[in-house]
Design an enzyme around this catalytic site. Structure first.
Site, PDB file in Angstrom:
ATOM      1  N   SER A 177      -6.103   2.867   4.696  1.00 33.49           N
ATOM      2  CA  SER A 177      -5.568   2.312   3.357  1.00 33.49           C
ATOM      3  C   SER A 177      -6.607   1.787   2.527  1.00 33.49           C
ATOM      4  O   SER A 177      -6.549   0.307   2.238  1.00 33.49           O
ATOM      5  CB  SER A 177      -4.527   1.181   3.989  1.00 33.49           C
ATOM      6  OG  SER A 177      -3.851   0.795   2.791  1.00 33.49           O
ATOM      7  N   SER A 191       0.863  -1.398   0.087  1.00 32.23           N
ATOM      8  CA  SER A 191       0.035   0.000   0.020  1.00 32.23           C
ATOM      9  C   SER A 191       0.797   1.255  -0.212  1.00 32.23           C
ATOM     10  O   SER A 191       0.175   2.261   0.120  1.00 32.23           O
ATOM     11  CB  SER A 191      -1.002  -0.001   1.204  1.00 32.23           C
ATOM     12  OG  SER A 191      -1.903  -0.937   0.891  1.00 32.23           O
ATOM     13  N   LYS A 207       0.160   3.788  -2.568  1.00 27.33           N
ATOM     14  CA  LYS A 207      -1.102   4.828  -2.407  1.00 27.33           C
ATOM     15  C   LYS A 207      -0.577   6.161  -2.075  1.00 27.33           C
ATOM     16  O   LYS A 207      -1.298   7.176  -2.450  1.00 27.33           O
ATOM     17  CB  LYS A 207      -1.992   4.509  -1.298  1.00 27.33           C
ATOM     18  CG  LYS A 207      -2.939   3.132  -1.462  1.00 27.33           C
ATOM     19  CD  LYS A 207      -3.758   2.993  -0.498  1.00 27.33           C
ATOM     20  CE  LYS A 207      -4.488   1.983  -0.400  1.00 27.33           C
ATOM     21  NZ  LYS A 207      -3.853   0.390  -0.382  1.00 27.33           N
TER      22      LYS A 207
END
Length: 401
Positions: free
Chosen positions: A244, A183, A186
């Protein structure tokens, strides 16, 4: 004389002795012995009795042991193996019993035949003491950063420290090696969304995006969004960075491509090239495993340095808790509570993002600022979730010395 014979015969029978030739033995019970054989019978009885007293040997007991051993090991019976621990074998293998061996080999009514002695003289087969097993395959252990690397000993397989003031590398290990980043992807998704919002002159609070059906079905971490939900771009970015949310990442990509006609993934890779991320490739906006979605610790540090220059981005990643008001597909309003997954915000850090997948391992990017300096710490593939917090503190203490 007859009385003495029967007494000796009774002693022989009390031995519970059963000769090899059973038919002859039964004939001896049913028939009276002849006078000329009386002396030989008495001598045989006395010899057997002395043999019993000297060796304390019982034939019936040995036969029971043999029967139990045959029941437990039928395969050994087929191979004509012997019981090494039996007293019969010990008696014949013991040199002290040479007289007994000689006596029985010459006696006509001996219960130890020549075949039986040859049988027990054979070398016994060694029993199997262990079972062969396949080689045990141990799970792969994650090694610790070697001592010769620059910096303290930590569990991360790749790490680096970037100066938050000028973007210069201050230390690292395997910082140029490409890895899955989970993640951490992101960071680019959020930064690009803010750039596109400014490029298309969109209002973060008054522009609403709709959650597509494919966003609700995406796996991994989620912002609890459902198909048809409407929320502002600002709320969608908080849902992307705090919990997330993979569903928030898909929603951002979908809406920019649908209404603005831009290739979101292409824009992510173009931005990476523009800032010098040479070891990076993006294939999705959320960071779930894909062979073409990777980066290096150094590239992520450079990306974070540029992203933290955006005040909106810096404000989002340092937020601990956020409440969002969302309109669902039925026109009803609902509130969602999001908490930041970055636990180091409670330890004085000011961002920026966590990540974890099976392939990437626990990852984290932290930003720390004091009165004089600021540091960006990137950790990829740590040993565990707890180790990534400990590694971040170790690196911060080391760089501030």
């Amino acid at each position: 004389m007859n009385q003495e014979y029967f007494e000796n015969r009774q002693q022989v029978l009390c031995l519970k002795y059963q000769p090899t030739n059973i038919s002859n033995y039964r004939q001896q019970q049913n028939c009276q012995p002849q006078n000329e054989n009386l002396t030989n019978t008495l001598m045989l009885a006395q010899r057997i009795f002395r043999e019993y007293k000297q060796n304390k040997f019982q034939v019936r007991k040995v036969s029971v042991i043999q029967q139990q051993q045959q029941d437990k090991e039928p395969e050994q019976k087929k191979q004509k193996t012997t019981i090494i621990d039996s007293k019969r074998y010990q008696m014949y293998s013991n040199p002290k019993n040479a007289k007994v061996k000689l006596l029985n080999s010459t006696a006509n009514n001996s219960f130890y035949t020549k075949k039986s002695t040859e049988k027990y003289q054979q070398s016994p087969i060694k029993p199997k003491t262990a079972i062969s097993r396949a080689k045990r395959i141990l799970p792969q252990q994650i090694s610790i950063t070697p001592i010769e690397s620059v910096g303290p000993i930590i569990s991360a397989q790749s790490w680096c420290i970037i100066n938050g003031k000028n973007g210069q590398l201050m230390g690292g290990y395997n910082q140029y090696k490409s890895r899955q980043m989970a993640s951490i992807t992101k960071i680019m998704t959020c930064w690009l969304a803010l750039k596109l919002t400014q490029q298309f002159h969109l209002d973060l609070d008054n522009t609403y995006f709709t959650v597509p059906e494919k966003a609700e079905k995406i796996g991994g971490t989620t912002a609890q969004l459902q198909s048809g939900d409407k929320l502002s771009i600002r709320d969608l970015l908080y849902g992307l960075m705090l919990p997330s949310g993979n569903d928030a990442a898909i929603s951002i990509q979908h809406n920019f491509e649908l209404y603005k006609g831009c290739d979101f993934i292409l824009q992510m890779n173009q931005n990476a090239q523009d800032i010098g991320m040479e070891m990076t490739s993006y294939s999705n906006p959320h960071g779930l495993y894909h062979e073409a979605n990777y980066s290096s610790a150094y590239d992520i540090g450079i990306l974070t340095y540029h992203a933290m220059q955006n005040l909106q981005f810096a404000s989002i990643v340092k937020t601990k808790i956020y409440f969002s008001e969302i309109e669902d597909k039925f026109g009803e309003s609902k509130e969602i509570f999001w908490e930041n997954t970055n636990k180091m915000l409670y330890q004085g850090f000011r961002g920026v993002k966590t990540g974890i997948t099976k392939e990437a391992g626990p990852c984290v990017v932290e930003y720390y600022e004091d009165n004089e300096n600021s540091y960006i710490i990137v950790l990829l593939n740590c040993r565990s979730v707890d180790h990534r917090w400990q590694d971040a503190i170790k690196l911060l203490d080391w760089i501030r010395q």
